[in-house]
Motif scaffolding. Structure first.
Motif, short mmCIF file in Angstrom:
data_model
loop_
_atom_site.label_atom_id
_atom_site.label_comp_id
_atom_site.label_asym_id
_atom_site.label_seq_id
_atom_site.Cartn_x
_atom_site.Cartn_y
_atom_site.Cartn_z
N GLN A 38 0.81 -1.21 0.00
CA GLN A 38 0.00 0.00 0.00
C GLN A 38 0.85 1.26 0.00
O GLN A 38 0.46 2.27 -0.58
CB GLN A 38 -0.95 0.01 1.20
N ASN A 43 -3.20 2.68 -4.53
CA ASN A 43 -4.61 3.08 -4.37
C ASN A 43 -4.78 4.59 -4.41
O ASN A 43 -5.82 5.07 -4.85
CB ASN A 43 -5.21 2.47 -3.10
N SER A 44 -3.77 5.32 -4.00
CA SER A 44 -3.84 6.78 -4.14
C SER A 44 -3.91 7.15 -5.62
O SER A 44 -4.68 8.03 -6.01
CB SER A 44 -2.63 7.44 -3.50
N ILE A 46 -4.99 5.23 -8.09
CA ILE A 46 -6.27 4.77 -8.65
C ILE A 46 -7.44 5.62 -8.13
O ILE A 46 -8.31 6.02 -8.90
CB ILE A 46 -6.48 3.28 -8.36
N TYR A 47 -7.46 5.91 -6.84
CA TYR A 47 -8.57 6.66 -6.25
C TYR A 47 -8.65 8.10 -6.79
O TYR A 47 -9.73 8.62 -7.04
CB TYR A 47 -8.45 6.75 -4.73
N ASN A 75 -4.16 -2.25 -15.80
CA ASN A 75 -3.99 -2.98 -14.55
C ASN A 75 -4.43 -4.44 -14.72
O ASN A 75 -3.72 -5.37 -14.32
CB ASN A 75 -4.80 -2.28 -13.45
N GLY A 141 1.33 -6.04 -6.79
CA GLY A 141 -0.09 -6.33 -6.73
C GLY A 141 -0.38 -7.79 -6.44
O GLY A 141 -0.88 -8.15 -5.37
N ASN A 168 -3.04 -4.99 5.13
CA ASN A 168 -3.20 -4.36 3.83
C ASN A 168 -4.29 -3.30 3.87
O ASN A 168 -4.10 -2.19 3.40
CB ASN A 168 -3.51 -5.42 2.77
N TRP A 169 -5.44 -3.66 4.43
CA TRP A 169 -6.57 -2.73 4.43
C TRP A 169 -6.37 -1.58 5.42
O TRP A 169 -6.82 -0.47 5.18
CB TRP A 169 -7.88 -3.47 4.68
N ASN A 172 -4.10 0.69 3.57
CA ASN A 172 -4.88 1.34 2.52
C ASN A 172 -5.66 2.52 3.11
O ASN A 172 -5.67 3.60 2.53
CB ASN A 172 -5.83 0.33 1.88
N SER A 176 -4.82 6.37 2.04
CA SER A 176 -5.89 7.15 1.37
C SER A 176 -6.33 8.34 2.19
O SER A 176 -6.73 9.37 1.63
CB SER A 176 -7.06 6.24 1.02
#
Length: 182
Positions: A38, A43-44, A46-47, A75, A141, A168-169, A172, A176
């Motif tokens: 992360q 995710n930054s 992608i978001y 991806n 990934g 991981n979460w 994340n 984020s």
């Protein structure tokens, strides 16, 4: 291998106590891998990618969304590629390759965005973000998720991978929440 699985399945299940005693190194590696996965910032990217193209480059919202769809396709295709190469190379080598690709693409992107005008930087930004996504999708990934399943003994694999997934979460969430502030 099947005989080993049957032998382990007859053993009593173990819990958190055993996980943090004899499997502690595997727990540390699983948490570390998933935190790093992360912290590379995937995710930054992608978001917030549509916002970068809308607010940063002045694209219309519809066009920015289609760019995000294109990046999602990159991806997906690169993750399929990773599936086909992950058993042909050493896991460490794949992670190092992905790290180099991501670092170089983001480094070049940083330089370009400080040296080019906004209009000149739009297309190279899309290309470099696609290269960054490629680097992530063929390495960090899928490989991290694969490795947390491989490093734990079978009788504690479920609990161990759960801890890795939770790490991981949590990472994340942290990334984020603080990305825009940074």
């Amino acid at each position: 291998e099947l005989a080993d699985i049957k032998k382990v399945s007859n053993q009593p299940k173990v819990g958190f106590k055993e996980l943090f005693t004899f499997a502690r190194p595997a727990v540390i590696v699983a948490i570390g891998l998933m935190l790093l996965q992360q912290l590379v910032g995937i995710n930054s990217v992608i978001y917030f990618l549509p916002q970068v193209f809308i607010k940063g480059f002045g694209f219309q919202a519809g066009n920015a969304i289609w760019i995000s769809v294109g990046i999602g396709v990159v991806n997906f295709l690169c993750t399929v590629l990773a599936y086909n190469i992950m058993d042909k190379f050493n896991r460490r080598t794949i992670l190092l390759f992905g790290s180099i690709v991501m670092s170089v693409s983001i480094g070049i992107l940083s330089v370009l965005n400080f040296t080019l005008s906004v209009k000149q930087a739009a297309i190279p930004t899309m290309i470099l973000i696609a290269i960054y996504i490629f680097g992530f999708a063929v390495s960090w990934g899928p490989i991290c998720w694969l490795m947390i399943g491989e490093i734990f003994p079978l009788n504690i694999r479920g609990v161990g991978t759960s801890i890795g997934s939770a790490a991981n979460w949590i990472a994340n969430f942290i990334v984020s929440q603080f990305f825009l502030v940074l």
